[in-house]
Design an enzyme around this catalytic site. Structure first.
Site, PDB file in Angstrom:
ATOM      1  N   ARG A  67      -3.491   4.220  -1.554  1.00  0.00           N
ATOM      2  CA  ARG A  67      -3.623   3.227  -2.599  1.00  0.00           C
ATOM      3  C   ARG A  67      -4.727   3.296  -3.532  1.00  0.00           C
ATOM      4  NH1 ARG A  67      -4.926  -2.091  -3.114  1.00  0.00           N
ATOM      5  NH2 ARG A  67      -3.982  -3.141  -5.023  1.00  0.00           N
ATOM      6  N   LYS A 115      -4.981  -7.548  -3.127  1.00  0.00           N
ATOM      7  CA  LYS A 115      -3.946  -7.480  -3.812  1.00  0.00           C
ATOM      8  C   LYS A 115      -4.373  -9.017  -4.625  1.00  0.00           C
ATOM      9  CE  LYS A 115      -0.757  -3.907  -1.537  1.00  0.00           C
ATOM     10  NZ  LYS A 115       0.049  -3.873  -0.960  1.00  0.00           N
ATOM     11  N   SER A 133       8.623  -2.622  -1.238  1.00  0.00           N
ATOM     12  CA  SER A 133       7.771  -4.362  -1.448  1.00  0.00           C
ATOM     13  C   SER A 133       8.812  -5.286  -1.586  1.00  0.00           C
ATOM     14  CB  SER A 133       6.713  -4.235  -2.248  1.00  0.00           C
ATOM     15  OG  SER A 133       5.534  -3.210  -2.485  1.00  0.00           O
TER      16      SER A 133
END
Length: 204
Positions: free
Chosen positions: A41, A134, A107
């Site tokens: 990520r 996040k 997700s």
């Protein structure tokens, strides 16, 4: 067929640009500590850099490596799969061009994401706890919120968001197939030791 064992402890890379040079070694340390898969990520990196970093990680570890958000980057790098969110290419669209065995995770943080998530191989539910890494992840849903969403999909579900050593067992006891961890691993002085502590807490 997805082996749910690879979801037991997912190490998600941090996006600290000032530590990018050490990222591959820190990921390798996490795998030595017990990470069962890796999710790359790198929100601020250019696509070419994500491909390069992913390939370097793959050359260092023996566990599946999955790329966040971009199926095209995952395929270009030769990664095991991709993990997508609501704003990314839908799972059903990726299925049309992805090779057999390509892992697709999705997700799931609320009911509106259910339709897309049900086509995936696994779901990442959260944020279960408040997450510093996040900022766009939304409000924490808690363990009860995790259990409610997990019950709506017949897929392995991993817990995402604010997972720490002391919370890992709590959420796996609640039925999670595993946990996905960023800060508790990659902000630690010793990623291998930090990962091992989480792995020991949740068991095999």
């Amino acid at each position: 067929m997805l082996d749910p064992k690879i979801l037991r402890l997912v190490a998600i890379t941090d996006d600290a640009e000032d530590q990018r040079l050490s990222l591959v070694e820190r990921v390798a340390a996490a795998v030595r500590g017990g990470a069962t898969s890796v999710q790359v990520r790198l929100k601020s990196a250019a696509p070419r850099e994500v491909v390069e970093v992913t390939r370097r990680i793959m050359s260092k570890v023996a566990v599946p490596v999955i790329v966040n958000d971009r199926a095209d980057i995952a395929l270009a790098a030769g990664a095991a799969g991709v993990h997508v969110g609501e704003a990314d290419l839908p799972v059903s669209a990726i299925r049309r061009f992805a090779p057999q065995g390509f892992i697709i995770g999705a997700s799931l943080g609320n009911n509106t994401e259910l339709l897309n998530a049900k086509d995936a191989d696994y779901v990442g539910i959260g944020p279960v706890f408040s997450s510093e890494s996040k900022g766009d992840a939304g409000n924490a849903i808690g363990v009860d919120g995790f259990k409610r969403l997990a019950a709506l999909v017949e897929l392995p579900a991993i817990a995402v968001g604010g997972i720490t050593f002391d919370r890992a067992l709590q959420i796996t006891v609640a039925g999670a197939a595993g946990v996905a961890v960023i800060n508790a691993i990659f902000k630690a002085d010793d990623p291998e030791r930090a990962t091992r502590a989480i792995a020991d807490a949740i068991g095999k």
